[in-house]
Design a protein around this motif. Structure first.
Motif, PDB file in Angstrom:
ATOM      1  N   MET A   1      38.055  16.234 -21.759  1.00  0.00           N
ATOM      2  CA  MET A   1      36.741  15.865 -21.266  1.00  0.00           C
ATOM      3  C   MET A   1      36.213  16.949 -20.333  1.00  0.00           C
ATOM      4  O   MET A   1      36.869  17.300 -19.358  1.00  0.00           O
ATOM      5  N   LYS A   2      35.042  17.472 -20.647  1.00  0.00           N
ATOM      6  CA  LYS A   2      34.405  18.461 -19.788  1.00  0.00           C
ATOM      7  C   LYS A   2      33.067  17.918 -19.309  1.00  0.00           C
ATOM      8  O   LYS A   2      32.458  17.057 -19.947  1.00  0.00           O
ATOM      9  N   TRP A   3      32.598  18.463 -18.196  1.00  0.00           N
ATOM     10  CA  TRP A   3      31.384  17.952 -17.579  1.00  0.00           C
ATOM     11  C   TRP A   3      30.205  18.890 -17.775  1.00  0.00           C
ATOM     12  O   TRP A   3      29.212  18.784 -17.075  1.00  0.00           O
ATOM     13  N   ASN A   4      30.282  19.807 -18.740  1.00  0.00           N
ATOM     14  CA  ASN A   4      29.205  20.786 -18.895  1.00  0.00           C
ATOM     15  C   ASN A   4      27.883  20.132 -19.295  1.00  0.00           C
ATOM     16  O   ASN A   4      26.813  20.584 -18.879  1.00  0.00           O
ATOM     17  N   VAL A   5      27.927  19.049 -20.075  1.00  0.00           N
ATOM     18  CA  VAL A   5      26.694  18.363 -20.463  1.00  0.00           C
ATOM     19  C   VAL A   5      26.043  17.703 -19.247  1.00  0.00           C
ATOM     20  O   VAL A   5      24.826  17.806 -19.033  1.00  0.00           O
ATOM     21  N   GLN A   6      26.864  17.036 -18.431  1.00  0.00           N
ATOM     22  CA  GLN A   6      26.359  16.411 -17.208  1.00  0.00           C
ATOM     23  C   GLN A   6      25.801  17.461 -16.254  1.00  0.00           C
ATOM     24  O   GLN A   6      24.749  17.261 -15.637  1.00  0.00           O
ATOM     25  N   VAL A   7      26.488  18.587 -16.133  1.00  0.00           N
ATOM     26  CA  VAL A   7      26.026  19.658 -15.251  1.00  0.00           C
ATOM     27  C   VAL A   7      24.681  20.196 -15.721  1.00  0.00           C
ATOM     28  O   VAL A   7      23.749  20.370 -14.926  1.00  0.00           O
ATOM     29  N   ARG A   8      24.553  20.458 -17.023  1.00  0.00           N
ATOM     30  CA  ARG A   8      23.286  20.971 -17.556  1.00  0.00           C
ATOM     31  C   ARG A   8      22.147  19.983 -17.340  1.00  0.00           C
ATOM     32  O   ARG A   8      21.025  20.366 -17.008  1.00  0.00           O
ATOM     33  N   HIS A   9      22.445  18.707 -17.524  1.00  0.00           N
ATOM     34  CA  HIS A   9      21.434  17.669 -17.328  1.00  0.00           C
ATOM     35  C   HIS A   9      20.977  17.627 -15.863  1.00  0.00           C
ATOM     36  O   HIS A   9      19.769  17.568 -15.579  1.00  0.00           O
ATOM     37  N   SER A  10      21.921  17.655 -14.938  1.00  0.00           N
ATOM     38  CA  SER A  10      21.597  17.611 -13.512  1.00  0.00           C
ATOM     39  C   SER A  10      20.827  18.857 -13.073  1.00  0.00           C
ATOM     40  O   SER A  10      19.855  18.762 -12.317  1.00  0.00           O
ATOM     41  N   VAL A  11      21.266  20.009 -13.555  1.00  0.00           N
ATOM     42  CA  VAL A  11      20.603  21.270 -13.209  1.00  0.00           C
ATOM     43  C   VAL A  11      19.172  21.292 -13.740  1.00  0.00           C
ATOM     44  O   VAL A  11      18.244  21.733 -13.051  1.00  0.00           O
ATOM     45  N   ALA A  12      18.968  20.799 -14.953  1.00  0.00           N
ATOM     46  CA  ALA A  12      17.627  20.791 -15.543  1.00  0.00           C
ATOM     47  C   ALA A  12      16.676  19.915 -14.722  1.00  0.00           C
ATOM     48  O   ALA A  12      15.536  20.321 -14.446  1.00  0.00           O
ATOM     49  N   LYS A  13      17.142  18.743 -14.315  1.00  0.00           N
ATOM     50  CA  LYS A  13      16.298  17.855 -13.520  1.00  0.00           C
ATOM     51  C   LYS A  13      16.008  18.458 -12.146  1.00  0.00           C
ATOM     52  O   LYS A  13      14.877  18.378 -11.651  1.00  0.00           O
ATOM     53  N   SER A  53      32.827  15.508 -10.624  1.00  0.00           N
ATOM     54  CA  SER A  53      32.897  16.792  -9.930  1.00  0.00           C
ATOM     55  C   SER A  53      33.397  17.896 -10.865  1.00  0.00           C
ATOM     56  O   SER A  53      34.479  17.786 -11.437  1.00  0.00           O
ATOM     57  N   PRO A  54      32.613  18.970 -11.048  1.00  0.00           N
ATOM     58  CA  PRO A  54      33.006  20.016 -11.999  1.00  0.00           C
ATOM     59  C   PRO A  54      34.190  20.827 -11.482  1.00  0.00           C
ATOM     60  O   PRO A  54      34.345  21.021 -10.276  1.00  0.00           O
ATOM     61  N   TYR A  55      35.017  21.314 -12.398  1.00  0.00           N
ATOM     62  CA  TYR A  55      36.169  22.114 -11.995  1.00  0.00           C
ATOM     63  C   TYR A  55      36.165  23.504 -12.601  1.00  0.00           C
ATOM     64  O   TYR A  55      36.921  24.370 -12.179  1.00  0.00           O
ATOM     65  N   SER A  56      35.312  23.754 -13.593  1.00  0.00           N
ATOM     66  CA  SER A  56      35.236  25.099 -14.152  1.00  0.00           C
ATOM     67  C   SER A  56      34.299  25.967 -13.311  1.00  0.00           C
ATOM     68  O   SER A  56      33.298  25.474 -12.776  1.00  0.00           O
ATOM     69  N   VAL A  57      34.631  27.243 -13.194  1.00  0.00           N
ATOM     70  CA  VAL A  57      33.836  28.170 -12.377  1.00  0.00           C
ATOM     71  C   VAL A  57      32.404  28.256 -12.890  1.00  0.00           C
ATOM     72  O   VAL A  57      31.449  28.315 -12.111  1.00  0.00           O
ATOM     73  N   LYS A  58      32.250  28.219 -14.207  1.00  0.00           N
ATOM     74  CA  LYS A  58      30.922  28.304 -14.825  1.00  0.00           C
ATOM     75  C   LYS A  58      30.029  27.151 -14.366  1.00  0.00           C
ATOM     76  O   LYS A  58      28.875  27.359 -13.978  1.00  0.00           O
ATOM     77  N   ASP A  59      30.567  25.926 -14.385  1.00  0.00           N
ATOM     78  CA  ASP A  59      29.786  24.756 -13.984  1.00  0.00           C
ATOM     79  C   ASP A  59      29.498  24.759 -12.486  1.00  0.00           C
ATOM     80  O   ASP A  59      28.393  24.399 -12.048  1.00  0.00           O
ATOM     81  N   ILE A  60      30.490  25.166 -11.697  1.00  0.00           N
ATOM     82  CA  ILE A  60      30.308  25.223 -10.241  1.00  0.00           C
ATOM     83  C   ILE A  60      29.203  26.217  -9.880  1.00  0.00           C
ATOM     84  O   ILE A  60      28.323  25.917  -9.058  1.00  0.00           O
TER      85      ILE A  60
END
Length: 199
Positions: A1-13, A53-60
């Motif tokens: 499970m990765k949070w990149n979709v959630q991160v992109r959604h939050s960043v876009a808003k 909470s994201p853990y990959s450097v890219k998402d952070i």
């Protein structure tokens, strides 16, 4: 499970709100920019953050980039470094804010202020307490696992190192507000100030 979709959604808003702020306000200074950012933009970046909470450097870095952009809205701060802009606007970087939120959430769980159905509980280390005299009486331990990054970065695991470093008077605070006040003092006196320059 990765949070990149959630991160992109939050960043876009959050970016949409930043765009609206730029179009709606002709004059932006430190005070009104900070107020607008805290009330309209940052909630999109930190809502329910303890669970995703994201853990990959890219998402952070993607989340942090939004706050970098927000601090550059103030004309007089555009020539300053990111750490200086945060300091002058009385903000912390988002990584530090997430760590503070994790510690507060852990305090709530341990003290039954919130009912969270954790499969393995809060992982309180009661067995090794008698051998580890340097730690406080609410030491927690990290679950042992291999090759499963999401579980490794689950709340009760990612908060272990920082939680065990807290002084006894902080973890044994009598109320949530007391814990927050003592935690803020401890974080300010310790290494968390340096994280702004690292991002």
């Amino acid at each position: 499970m990765k949070w990149n979709v959630q991160v992109r959604h939050s960043v876009a808003k959050a970016n949409r709100m930043l765009g609206l702020i730029r179009k709606s306000f002709k004059f932006l200074n430190k005070q009104n920019t900070t107020l607008l950012y805290k009330s309209l933009v940052r909630p999109h970046l930190v809502y329910a953050i303890s669970s995703w909470s994201p853990y990959s450097v890219k998402d952070i870095n993607e989340l942090e980039r939004v706050q970098r952009r927000a601090t550059r809205l103030v004309p007089e701060l555009r020539g300053c470094s990111y750490a200086e802009r945060l300091n002058k606007m009385d903000l912390t970087n988002l990584q530090t804010r997430r760590q503070r939120g994790d510690l507060i959430q852990m305090f709530k769980i341990i003290n039954n202020l919130e009912k969270v159905n954790l499969v393995n509980g809060a992982c309180l280390d009661t067995q090794n307490r008698i051998y580890n005299l340097r730690s406080h009486n609410r030491t927690i331990y990290r679950e042992k696992m291999r090759y499963f990054q999401p579980r490794f970065n689950f709340l009760t695991n990612r908060v272990t190192t920082i939680w065990n470093k807290l002084p006894t008077d902080v973890v044994n605070a009598r109320s949530l507000n007391s814990f927050k006040a003592k935690l803020d003092v401890w974080m300010k006196e310790n290494f968390f100030e340096a994280t702004a320059t690292a991002l």
